[in-house]
Write a protein that holds these residues in place. Structure first.
Motif, mmCIF file in Angstrom:
data_model
loop_
_atom_site.group_PDB
_atom_site.id
_atom_site.type_symbol
_atom_site.label_atom_id
_atom_site.label_comp_id
_atom_site.label_asym_id
_atom_site.label_seq_id
_atom_site.Cartn_x
_atom_site.Cartn_y
_atom_site.Cartn_z
ATOM 1 N N ALA A 140 21.973 72.531 14.613
ATOM 2 C CA ALA A 140 22.900 71.701 13.979
ATOM 3 C C ALA A 140 22.599 70.306 14.094
ATOM 4 N N CYS A 141 22.259 69.459 15.298
ATOM 5 C CA CYS A 141 21.704 68.313 15.253
ATOM 6 C C CYS A 141 20.310 68.025 14.539
ATOM 7 N N ALA A 142 19.270 69.165 14.598
ATOM 8 C CA ALA A 142 18.077 68.830 13.614
ATOM 9 C C ALA A 142 18.637 68.962 12.275
ATOM 10 N N CYS A 146 17.853 65.712 9.731
ATOM 11 C CA CYS A 146 16.907 65.976 8.702
ATOM 12 C C CYS A 146 17.689 65.561 7.348
ATOM 13 N N CYS A 147 18.903 66.154 7.187
ATOM 14 C CA CYS A 147 19.737 65.636 5.882
ATOM 15 C C CYS A 147 19.924 64.313 5.883
ATOM 16 N N ALA A 148 20.229 63.708 6.892
ATOM 17 C CA ALA A 148 20.644 62.333 6.786
ATOM 18 C C ALA A 148 19.552 61.331 6.513
ATOM 19 N N PHE A 191 29.102 67.357 9.842
ATOM 20 C CA PHE A 191 29.509 66.292 10.772
ATOM 21 C C PHE A 191 30.323 66.868 11.735
ATOM 22 N N VAL A 192 31.470 67.446 11.622
ATOM 23 C CA VAL A 192 32.414 67.824 12.492
ATOM 24 C C VAL A 192 31.752 68.950 13.223
ATOM 25 N N LEU A 197 30.130 70.514 18.730
ATOM 26 C CA LEU A 197 29.019 70.823 19.606
ATOM 27 C C LEU A 197 28.459 69.918 20.847
ATOM 28 N N VAL A 198 28.533 68.844 20.347
ATOM 29 C CA VAL A 198 27.947 67.719 21.397
ATOM 30 C C VAL A 198 29.035 67.545 22.332
#
Length: 489
Positions: A140-142, A146-148, A191-192, A197-198
């Motif tokens: 999810a973070c990657a 990447c998308c941002a 984002f949510v 997860l974090v």
């Protein structure tokens, strides 16, 4: 062209109605035999009309919204191919394909991270959840990063080459931005999801998970592609949140998990551990003269198990061992010592169309069925049978006439039975009795009974009783069968 406007007496930019009125007015002023004048006015009318169309087409060519029907005229003429290419260039399909490529690349990064990420929390008490959580967290973070990054580069690259600002924004760019927004929100809000997860890193690392004891699991539906794999989704009581439980945590051979205490992450609501509180045991329907009792988790040497209605007997067939044929045992319930108030046998045959069954911890079979006596009366009977010898270890009469449900909770078995109400065609009276296999007897009969026109749902097993309601999720409770706390723990 200006001469044509002067002939008709109109100005450039006139409306279609003004042009038509001017043409009619000019025609009426001619002499009846003036053919030359009529042709001159008609030619002027056609020239002005063609000039109006040309002006409208030229004006529409540089718009970004849907053009009128006149806009399609250039694509059908001798220079149609060139006009079509110009329209494609103005749309800028390449810009749209770049946005779609960013979305596809971000998902490729997501699935790649799922396959290569190791367990980031080796000290966690929940290794299965820790491994799945590590994969989802990294992926999810990657994906979001990447998308941002590529979205920012995409926007900057587009406007860097444009000197006129937003006046030159193309349709391809607008559709590309829409694709990027959809990619961020579907099938889940990136984002949510990443934030949740974090936020759960510290609880999982320190083994400080949330828990609840009020989750009813009977009506959860299966999600085959949830963010945490194959999961069941259940609503937490008195909350709008859902908890996600992997299907393998609910696998139980004794029946359907009805109520459980679930340990889960506080933000992503992914379950780590399930402690079963109550089980819903199997109800079998009749096929012809036999009830075939196929209970998962039964002894491995049992080939088949069925109850014959006409002879009121249980047949236990054992599997063959090598060349030795397995035993076939028959238990005759008519020979049991159960009597009515007049001293007559309660069992002459088995009636009704439902039988409840469960395998006890000692591998004995617990049965509940409806027996018919010689006078045609119905009685609900329960019996514990040794499957290896066919001996009836214990048998007893239940309160109602027909078996309704069989549940297990805290090592004891809860028989729900029902009886018809003589003064009503629809009403039924419902009872509850608790059986303890350790003592081989009914240890408690609830003093409450409920007369209802529709079958209730057995809801939650609380510390001092069992609630029934109109819905299996516990909503609209009807009442509670009181049970002493010592039988609920």
């Amino acid at each position: 062209m200006e001469n044509s406007y002067n002939i008709l007496g109109v100005k450039p930019g006139c409306s279609k109605r003004q042009l038509r009125d001017a043409y009619k007015k000019a025609i009426t002023k001619l002499e009846p035999d003036d053919m030359i004048g009529e042709e001159r006015i008609t030619q002027a009318y056609l020239s002005v009309q063609a000039d109006r169309k040309h002006r409208r087409i030229k004006k529409k060519q540089y718009g970004i919204w849907k053009p009128s029907k006149e806009f399609h005229a250039p694509y059908t003429g001798p220079h149609g191919s060139t006009a079509a290419r110009n329209a494609i260039n103005r749309f800028r399909f390449l810009t749209l394909f770049q946005a779609v490529g960013i979305v596809l690349l971000s998902w490729a990064v997501y699935f790649f991270c799922l396959t290569v990420t190791p367990n980031l929390f080796p000290s966690s008490q929940y290794p299965q959840l820790a491994k799945t959580f590590s994969e989802r967290l990294t992926a999810a973070c990657a994906q979001l990063l990447c998308c941002a990054v590529f979205t920012v580069l995409y926007v900057c690259h587009y406007f860097r080459r444009r000197e006129d600002g937003l006046r030159r924004v193309s349709m391809g760019f607008l559709f590309g931005i829409a694709c990027l927004i959809v990619g961020l929100l579907v099938p889940q809000n990136q984002f949510v999801n990443t934030t949740a997860l974090v936020s759960d890193i510290q609880p999982l690392a320190s083994n400080q998970l949330s828990s609840t004891k009020n989750i009813l699991l009977e009506d959860g539906f299966l999600q085959t592609k949830n963010s945490f794999g194959n999961t069941y989704t259940y609503k937490i009581k008195k909350s709008k949140k859902n908890v996600y439980i992997p299907s393998n945590l609910l696998t139980n051979p004794d029946g359907t998990v009805h109520q459980a205490s679930v340990t889960f992450l506080p933000h992503t609501y992914a379950a780590a551990q399930v402690e079963i509180r109550a089980m819903k045991n199997y109800i079998f329907s009749c096929i012809g003269d036999c009830f075939y009792i196929d209970v998962p988790g039964n002894a491995e040497d049992i080939a088949s198990l069925y109850l014959k209605r006409s002879t009121a007997s249980l047949v236990i067939e054992h599997k063959d061992v090598g060349k030795t044929k397995g035993n076939k045992l028959t238990t005759d319930f008519c020979k049991l010592s159960l009597k009515d108030k007049q001293g007559q046998p309660l069992i002459s045959e088995i009636t009704a169309d439902k039988v409840a069954a469960s395998i006890l911890p000692n591998k004995h079979l617990l049965l509940a069925f409806t027996a018919e006596d010689t006078k045609g009366g119905n009685t609900c009977i329960a019996a514990e049978i040794n499957q290896q010898t066919g001996k009836v270890e214990n048998t007893f009469q239940l309160e109602g006439n027909f078996v309704f449900r069989l549940f297990s909770c805290a090592g004891r078995y809860y028989f729900f039975s029902e009886s018809p109400v003589k003064t009503s065609f629809t009403d039924r009276q419902y009872f509850l009795q608790v059986y303890d296999p350790a003592q081989q007897k009914i240890v408690y009969t609830s003093p409450q009974s409920f007369t209802l026109s529709m079958a209730p749902h057995v809801a939650s097993f609380s510390h001092n009783g069992v609630w029934i309601s109109k819905h299996s999720n516990g909503e609209e409770p009807i009442g509670k069968f009181s049970v002493p706390q010592i039988y609920m723990n």
